[in-house]
Design an enzyme around this catalytic site. Structure first.
Site, PDB file in Angstrom:
ATOM      1  NE  ARG A  81       7.234 103.626  61.884  1.00  0.00           N
ATOM      2  CZ  ARG A  81       7.666 102.470  62.310  1.00  0.00           C
ATOM      3  NH1 ARG A  81       8.383 102.404  63.439  1.00  0.00           N
ATOM      4  NH2 ARG A  81       7.392 101.351  61.657  1.00  0.00           N
TER       5      ARG A  81
ATOM      6  NE  ARG B 156      12.637 107.492  69.036  1.00  0.00           N
ATOM      7  CZ  ARG B 156      12.021 106.315  69.114  1.00  0.00           C
ATOM      8  NH1 ARG B 156      10.984 106.062  68.365  1.00  0.00           N
ATOM      9  NH2 ARG B 156      12.448 105.400  69.943  1.00  0.00           N
TER      10      ARG B 156
ATOM     11  CD  GLU C  14      12.317  97.990  67.742  1.00  0.00           C
ATOM     12  OE1 GLU C  14      12.219  98.637  68.806  1.00  0.00           O
ATOM     13  OE2 GLU C  14      11.364  97.764  66.978  1.00  0.00           O
TER      14      GLU C  14
ATOM     15  CB  SER D  24       9.261  94.580  65.463  1.00  0.00           C
ATOM     16  OG  SER D  24       9.718  95.380  66.507  1.00  0.00           O
TER      17      SER D  24
ATOM     18  NE  ARG E  28      16.169 103.166  65.359  1.00  0.00           N
ATOM     19  CZ  ARG E  28      15.067 102.927  66.063  1.00  0.00           C
ATOM     20  NH1 ARG E  28      14.697 101.668  66.319  1.00  0.00           N
ATOM     21  NH2 ARG E  28      14.334 103.925  66.505  1.00  0.00           N
TER      22      ARG E  28
END
Length: 424
Positions: free
Chosen positions: A261, A276, A348, A351, A390
RNA sequence: GGAGAGGUGGCCGAGUGGUUUAAGGCGGACGCCUCGAAAGCGUCUUCACCCUUAAUCGGGUGACGGGGGUUCGAAUCCCUCCCUCUCCGCCA
């Protein structure tokens, strides 16, 4: 993608969901283009029917040795009118398709209406915040101190936000991947997939990354391939252009891949360390279900992802996203957020989304329940099961010891072939 | 990267400019027959869109890997791109 017929039948509902999701697409333009399209189509169809009939007559006249020039001239005129209308129709259909690809999915009626993160709803919390008899170090200090994460060398090799995992750090990643895969394959009965890490435009459009998120992805320009931002992309598109049977469903897939990403425009002090990064490992769960089963399957999918965190003994919560936070393609979404005790943040790590038939329609994945039945679209869902960096933050911060070592949670020990990462 | 051969419905497979309105087969659905079944016989068989309709029915157009072109007319001829196979080259 929404069904054009649904949009023309329910324009107000579609407009409302565009606003709820903070998207901007001109729904009225879609309606007027569709009108124009149908008018052109009607005219073109009748012109073609005429040309077809006359051309067949020419064929017969030639066989009979009769004169055909005046009739040919006649058809030629029909042809040039046709060419003009066809050109218009092409332009209208192109514009219409571009707009349709930018209409977001409609939030499920159960999704809380909201404007920001603050309107998300915490559904449940599992475990408790760990307490320390000493001042806990954050994952950056721990990772660098133990020599298991090297941010500087990663920046040298590729750039900032490309960490290198070394020694027990690299082993920890591999252990987590294998632990998660085994759980989902053996206990939850998912089929393992090892897909390509590059995908073409069609595939990226199918799951909804294109056209909206083009700038967030890495592109291999020479070949026009994108690096996958998630295994959701190749795994959901496994059945692109296929017709599934009811007997095949539900289909459960699990894939471990790297994810890439660009994270354009999201730098800041909140993104230090592993929070990130541009490349990370993730185990992804993807389901194909009958439409009527998808919400029940979604809860099971969420539970399957949660079990990873429970087995690792990490404090987490389940958050239901409000309308404004829902992604473009999702109808409903839960996030799993794990607690990082030294970083002092919920992170997070998964999802869990139900896309209903939105992706299936874009990817042309269809369903036929029986030989006589009409074609339908199955529902697609996915959840991270789960993302690694994470999780590693939470894990090393949670299990750090006063001496600087890290205790490995019990279920992971067979995979680490150790019960701790020793202090340096 | 080079040369050659291919790509036709759910599957196999015929089709080199005009009854192809895609033959034939397999598979599938329904019916007849049967106590029931098999076999046999008969009927049917894709998708998208447009018009019409309350809906069904009905009528029409398009689709033979994708796109473009030639022609009165294209599965068929031409251009271009993609994919598969065979051989050669390069390479983990």
């Amino acid at each position: 993608m929404l069904d054009l017929k649904f949009i023309t039948a329910n324009p107000e509902l579609v407009k409302r969901s565009v606003v709820l999701k903070n998207e901007s697409v001109d729904v009225d333009k879609i309606l007027s283009l569709d009108n124009e399209r149908r008018q052109l189509k009607t005219r073109i169809d009748s012109l073609r029917a005429e040309r077809k009939k006359l051309s067949r007559q020419i064929g017969e006249l030639i066989k009979q040795g009769k004169e055909t020039e005046s009739l040919k001239q006649n058809v030629k005129e029909v042809g040039s009118q046709l060419a003009e209308d066809e050109e218009k129709l092409r332009a209208v259909e192109y514009e219409l398709k571009e707009l349709l690809l930018r209409v977001p999915n409609i939030p499920h009626k159960s999704v809380p209406v909201g404007k920001s993160e603050d309107d998300n709803v915490v559904v449940r919390t599992w475990g408790e915040k760990p307490h320390f008899s000493f001042k806990p170090k954050d994952h950056i200090a721990l990772g660098e101190g133990l020599g298991i994460i090297d941010f500087k060398r990663g920046a040298k090799l590729a750039g900032t936000h490309f960490p290198v995992f070394l020694a027990a750090g690299a082993h920890l990643q591999r252990a987590l991947v294998n632990f998660m895969l085994d759980l989902h394959i053996k206990k939850h009965h998912y089929i393992e997939v090892a897909p390509p890490y590059l995908a073409n435009r069609r595939t990226m459009t199918g799951t909804g990354q294109l056209p909206k998120l083009e700038d967030d992805m890495y592109l291999c320009e020479r070949d026009d391939y994108f690096l996958i931002p998630t295994a959701e992309v190749p795994v959901t598109n496994l059945h692109q252009d296929e017709i599934l049977t009811a007997a095949q469903l539900p289909l459960y897939y699990v894939a471990y891949t790297a994810c890439f990403r660009r994270e354009a425009g999201s730098y800041g002090k909140e993104t230090r360390g592993l929070i990130r990064v541009h490349q990370f490992d993730k185990v992804e769960l993807v389901k194909f279900t009958l439409p009527e089963d998808s919400y029940e399957e979604m809860e099971k999918l969420l539970n399957d992802a949660e079990e990873v965190l429970q087995l690792l003994g990490l404090h987490y919560r389940v958050v239901e996203l409000c309308t404004a936070e829902l992604s473009f393609a999702a109808a409903k979404c839960y996030d799993l957020e794990v607690w990082a005790p030294a970083t002092q943040r919920w992170l997070e790590v998964s999802s869990c989304s139900n896309f209903e038939d939105f992706q299936a329609r874009r990817s042309n994945i269809r369903l036929r329940r029986s030989a006589e039945a009409k074609l339908e679209f199955p529902h697609t869902l996915n959840a991270s099961g789960i993302a690694l960096p994470r999780t590693i933050i939470a894990l090393i911060e949670t299990y750090q010891q006063p001496d600087g070592s890290i205790t490995i949670p019990e279920p992971l020990r067979p995979y680490m072939e150790a019960d701790s990462i020793p202090a340096p």
